[in-house]
Enzyme design. Structure first.
Site, mmCIF file in Angstrom:
data_model
loop_
_atom_site.group_PDB
_atom_site.id
_atom_site.type_symbol
_atom_site.label_atom_id
_atom_site.label_comp_id
_atom_site.label_asym_id
_atom_site.label_seq_id
_atom_site.Cartn_x
_atom_site.Cartn_y
_atom_site.Cartn_z
ATOM 1 N N HIS A 34 0.951 -1.211 -0.198
ATOM 2 C CA HIS A 34 -0.162 0.047 -0.022
ATOM 3 C C HIS A 34 0.930 1.129 0.044
ATOM 4 O O HIS A 34 1.879 1.374 0.947
ATOM 5 C CB HIS A 34 -0.901 0.001 1.155
ATOM 6 C CG HIS A 34 -1.862 1.180 1.428
ATOM 7 N ND1 HIS A 34 -3.079 1.054 0.656
ATOM 8 C CD2 HIS A 34 -1.795 2.056 2.040
ATOM 9 C CE1 HIS A 34 -3.815 2.106 1.039
ATOM 10 N NE2 HIS A 34 -2.975 2.942 1.786
ATOM 11 N N ASP A 36 0.782 5.358 0.163
ATOM 12 C CA ASP A 36 0.037 6.460 0.273
ATOM 13 C C ASP A 36 0.730 7.681 -0.311
ATOM 14 O O ASP A 36 1.711 8.081 -0.005
ATOM 15 C CB ASP A 36 -0.126 6.589 1.932
ATOM 16 C CG ASP A 36 -0.810 5.842 2.466
ATOM 17 O OD1 ASP A 36 -2.169 5.547 2.268
ATOM 18 O OD2 ASP A 36 -0.325 5.021 3.457
ATOM 19 N N GLY A 146 -3.441 11.037 6.090
ATOM 20 C CA GLY A 146 -2.126 12.047 6.217
ATOM 21 C C GLY A 146 -1.117 11.219 6.959
ATOM 22 O O GLY A 146 0.314 11.199 6.562
ATOM 23 N N ASP A 177 -8.507 0.936 6.072
ATOM 24 C CA ASP A 177 -7.127 1.543 6.107
ATOM 25 C C ASP A 177 -6.945 2.671 7.406
ATOM 26 O O ASP A 177 -7.721 3.631 7.385
ATOM 27 C CB ASP A 177 -6.985 2.223 4.804
ATOM 28 C CG ASP A 177 -5.643 3.002 4.597
ATOM 29 O OD1 ASP A 177 -4.738 2.913 5.505
ATOM 30 O OD2 ASP A 177 -5.347 3.753 3.898
HETATM 31 C C1 DX5 Z 1 -3.625 7.349 6.361
HETATM 32 C C2 DX5 Z 1 -2.831 6.490 5.617
HETATM 33 C C3 DX5 Z 1 -2.848 5.047 5.860
HETATM 34 C C4 DX5 Z 1 -1.690 4.625 7.066
HETATM 35 C C5 DX5 Z 1 -1.730 3.672 7.655
HETATM 36 O O1 DX5 Z 1 -3.288 8.673 5.811
HETATM 37 O O2 DX5 Z 1 -3.762 6.329 4.287
HETATM 38 O O3 DX5 Z 1 -2.511 4.153 4.878
HETATM 39 O O4 DX5 Z 1 -0.679 5.131 6.277
HETATM 40 O O5 DX5 Z 1 -0.872 3.619 8.696
HETATM 41 P P1 DX5 Z 1 -1.295 3.037 10.126
HETATM 42 O O6 DX5 Z 1 -1.741 1.543 9.977
HETATM 43 O O7 DX5 Z 1 -0.309 3.113 10.955
HETATM 44 O O8 DX5 Z 1 -2.638 3.853 10.477
HETATM 45 ZN ZN ZN Z 2 -3.629 4.610 2.802
#
Ligand code: DX5
Ligand code: ZN
Length: 228
Positions: A34, A36, A146, A177
């Protein structure tokens, strides 16, 4: 029920060693990676761009699941596709039904998958049912976009359940997520999620491989309990 997919989020990884982190996750059985993408506008952080995707495309064959937390996905879908993205997901807060249909066409024309994402406070759009055939994945954010390492927001679970009900008649993944960890995986799976994104609980636990394997074990146990 099929096995639940685990998608480690490299936003929480060591960005100076993305290759090493991705390979560890891959060896431990990750189903996809994944990525981001935050633009400092839609989400209050700046993260990775198409060049990062192009580089990580070379180090793994796992599907690259690109979460565009950006204000202008129409402008950037193409560069991310060219860079080697397998799934491109855009936020419904910044696109309407017509733009979703067009983006889905652009992404699918290249043999890739198209997803839509909802912030925690965003309901499933009224047009969702009309577009079911255009969508491969629905991402339900369970933290505000974020940053990794935030606490899971259980209030999104009813939305996950409604999405799963709709998914019964269509063929798409429901991805959760944000704040997913080894403890809350059972409730998320019970709600019907088919993809778990996990950042801090995989990359910031000390040992990537054992963290991922532990999450897999919890996920499999939860699935077995559900089908028992
Ligand atoms: C939030 C992102 C997530 C995040 C997930 O902005 O879309 O994908 O990086 O990380 P964790 O699992 O640590 O919340
Ligand atoms: Zn994400």
């Amino acid at each position: 029920m099929n096995r639940v997919k685990i998608a480690p989020s490299i936003l929480a990884a060591d960005h100076a060693d993305l290759k090493g982190e991705i390979l560890k996750a891959q060896e431990a059985g990750a189903d996809m990676i994944h990525v981001d993408v935050a633009d400092g506008h839609f989400a209050p952080n700046i993260s990775m761009g198409p060049d990062t995707v192009r580089s990580i495309r070379k180090v793994t064959k796992l599907p690259l699941d690109i979460h565009l937390m950006i204000s202008d996905p129409e402008k950037f879908a193409e560069p991310f596709l060219t860079a080697g993205s397998d799934i491109v997901t855009v936020h419904t807060e910044v696109v309407n039904e017509r733009q979703v249909a067009r983006l889905s066409e652009v992404v699918r024309e290249q043999g890739r998958k198209f997803g839509i994402a909802l912030k925690p406070a965003t309901p499933i759009p009224t047009w969702f049912r009309n577009q079911l055939n255009d969508i491969d994945l629905l991402l339900v954010l369970s933290v505000n976009p974020g940053f990794p390492g935030q606490a899971f927001m259980p209030e999104v679970l009813p939305k996950v359940k409604s999405a799963v009900k709709m998914a019964d008649s269509a063929d798409f993944e429901v991805e959760v997520d944000g704040g997913v960890d080894q403890e809350n995986v059972p409730t998320i799976i019970k709600a019907g999620a088919t993809v778990l994104v996990a950042g801090a609980s995989i990359f910031r636990k000390g040992d990537v491989k054992s963290a991922l394997k532990q999450m897999r074990a919890v996920a499999e146990r939860s699935l077995q309990e559900l089908s028992a």
